[in-house]
Each structure stands twice: as structure tokens, then as C-alpha cells.
Design a protein around this motif. Structure first.
Motif, PDB file in Angstrom:
ATOM      1  N   LYS A  83       0.852  -1.188   0.000  1.00 45.00           N
ATOM      2  CA  LYS A  83       0.000   0.000   0.000  1.00 45.00           C
ATOM      3  C   LYS A  83       0.887   1.236   0.000  1.00 45.00           C
ATOM      4  N   LYS A  84       0.292   2.369  -0.305  1.00 43.98           N
ATOM      5  CA  LYS A  84       1.012   3.650  -0.306  1.00 43.98           C
ATOM      6  C   LYS A  84       0.719   4.393   0.993  1.00 43.98           C
ATOM      7  N   ASN A  85       1.716   5.119   1.479  1.00 43.94           N
ATOM      8  CA  ASN A  85       1.501   5.950   2.665  1.00 43.94           C
ATOM      9  C   ASN A  85       0.998   7.332   2.243  1.00 43.94           C
TER      10      ASN A  85
ATOM     11  N   ARG B 106       2.545  10.028   1.849  1.00 41.51           N
ATOM     12  CA  ARG B 106       3.458  10.712   0.926  1.00 41.51           C
ATOM     13  C   ARG B 106       3.485  10.058  -0.450  1.00 41.51           C
ATOM     14  N   GLY B 107       2.708   8.977  -0.634  1.00 37.22           N
ATOM     15  CA  GLY B 107       2.668   8.298  -1.918  1.00 37.22           C
ATOM     16  C   GLY B 107       3.773   7.286  -2.118  1.00 37.22           C
ATOM     17  N   GLU B 108       4.497   6.937  -1.043  1.00 37.34           N
ATOM     18  CA  GLU B 108       5.579   5.961  -1.121  1.00 37.34           C
ATOM     19  C   GLU B 108       5.050   4.590  -0.718  1.00 37.34           C
ATOM     20  N   SER B 109       5.625   3.552  -1.274  1.00 33.78           N
ATOM     21  CA  SER B 109       5.239   2.194  -0.901  1.00 33.78           C
ATOM     22  C   SER B 109       5.665   1.904   0.535  1.00 33.78           C
TER      23      SER B 109
ATOM     24  N   ASP C 283       8.131   3.973   7.012  1.00 38.38           N
ATOM     25  CA  ASP C 283       7.208   4.415   5.961  1.00 38.38           C
ATOM     26  C   ASP C 283       5.790   4.557   6.500  1.00 38.38           C
TER      27      ASP C 283
END
Length: 100
Positions: free
Chosen positions: A80-82, A84-87, A93
Motif C-alpha cells: 500500500k502507499k503511505n 506521501r505516496g511511497e510504498s 514508511d
């Protein structure tokens, strides 16, 4: 170092006149006591961060932060993405400040 028999429960102390835990602190001892309290709070905070880190790491390993999506007509698990849009691959994260 600790001489009184009441340790660790000083509420039941029978030697209040001689017990080093009941004798009022002088200025130097008060300052030392405050410094120790401050350091203990920092250690407790670090200990809580460590517990959070390993709890989130366990959740990541169990697949809580993954989702199933169709890629090339096949279902695959992807992180899933956090916010901030990071995996989400590591505990830092998920929650800021958990990088050791």
C-alpha cells in the motif's frame, strides 16, 4: 547503596528519620534527581518507539500493509502507499521517526 529495608515501597517505611529516601534533598541532589528523571523519560520514549517499530514491522511482515491488484490479468500483492505516496516497505514508511 540502598540501606533502608523499606526499598522499594517507601510508603511503609518505619525509619522516616534516617531513611535516605525520606530525608529532604539539598539543591545539588534536587538537580541530580531532575536530570535522572529527564533521562528516564527519554529512555521510556525510546523504548516506546522501539516497541512501535517492532509492532509495525510484524504487521508489515504479516501483509497488513499490502493490497491485491490485477496486473496483466493476474492478481498480485503489492505494498500500500503511505500519505506521501511511497510504498510501505519499512516501519518508518508508516510512522515518522521510527528509523533506527
Amino acid at each position: 547503596m540502598i540501606k533502608c529495608d523499606c526499598y522499594p515501597n517507601h510508603e511503609i517505611c518505619k525509619n522516616k528519620n534516617t531513611c535516605e529516601f525520606w530525608i529532604p534533598l539539598n539543591q545539588k541532589l534536587k538537580q541530580l534527581n531532575q536530570q535522572i528523571s529527564y533521562e528516564l523519560k527519554i529512555l521510556e520514549s525510546l523504548n516506546q518507539r522501539k516497541r512501535d517499530y517492532f509492532r509495525i514491522l510484524s504487521e508489515i511482515q504479516q501483509g497488513r500493509y499490502t493490497e491485491i491488484v490485477a496486473i496483466d490479468r493476474r492478481l498480485k500483492r503489492v505494498p500500500k502507499k503511505n500519505a506521501r505516496g511511497e510504498s510501505i516497505l519499512k516501519p518508518e514508511d508508516v510512522q515518522v521517526g521510527l528509523n533506527f
